[in-house]
Design a protein around this motif. Structure first.
Motif: not given
Length: 203
Positions: A129-131, A137-138, A171-178, A197-198
């Motif tokens: 997953i590209p970041l 860091r976030a 964590l993935l949802q918080v950084i908008d990683a789908g 996610i919820a």
């Protein structure tokens, strides 16, 4: 004397890429007790839901940020690695009162160069997953504010228990990683994924 920059981009070089690698690992890989108990649990769920049993997976996440690799995991607060390796939070297992004992607590670890011994059992290579460096860091900083719900409970009425999969999805949802677009291989299930996610959507 001014501090010399350690950021290759600031020095006119090329910064290493930042990304996350999501590993899907069979539940109970490398063991017998957890593998058997999880299969029995899934058979019961499948019978209740009138469907065929499906393989179960748990997620592991590694984050690469400017050449540094960090393993994110949620694991029991006992055992050979307990209390070390970048513990940033803890929470109860089973029931909140039981959490007074370390045998009923979990740890959230942010483990630089951490070991992922079950990776050899992964049926597929990790999903990359590209970041951006800022997102990477976030992600590491957000772990300190992760929910500490009781492992094995459904505090959000999401229809799934809170567990280690929930943390990764959160964590993935918080950084908008789908995370809603990420699924385990082989038609498998990742119990707890939608609960994470919820929880993130409540922020």
């Amino acid at each position: 004397m001014p501090r010399k920059s350690t950021d290759p981009a600031e020095d006119g070089g090329f910064a290493p890429p930042s990304f996350a690698e999501l590993w899907w690992l069979p539940v109970g890989a490398g063991g017998r007790v957890v593998a058997r108990s999880s299969r029995l649990w899934e058979r019961g769920r499948a019978l209740r839901d009138h469907r065929a049993p499906r393989p179960l997976f748990h997620a592991a996440l590694e984050i690469q940020e400017q050449g540094r690799r960090t393993l994110i995991e949620m694991a029991p607060a006992w055992g050979p690695h307990a209390g070390t390796h970048g513990v940033v939070a803890t929470g109860p297992v089973g029931a909140r009162p039981l959490g007074r004992s370390r045998f009923f607590r979990y740890e959230i670890r942010c483990w630089e160069d951490g070991l992922l011994p079950d990776r050899e059992y992964a049926p597929d290579p990790p999903v990359r997953i590209p970041l951006t460096p800022g997102d990477a860091r976030a992600a590491l900083e957000h772990l300190r504010t992760a929910p500490r719900y009781t492992w094995g409970r459904d505090p959000l009425d999401a229809g799934e228990m809170w567990n280690s999969n929930s943390l990764i999805a959160w964590l993935l949802q918080v950084i908008d990683a789908g995370p809603a677009d990420l699924h385990p291989p082989s038609g498998g299930l990742a119990p707890g994924w939608s609960a994470g996610i919820a929880a993130a959507q409540l922020r």
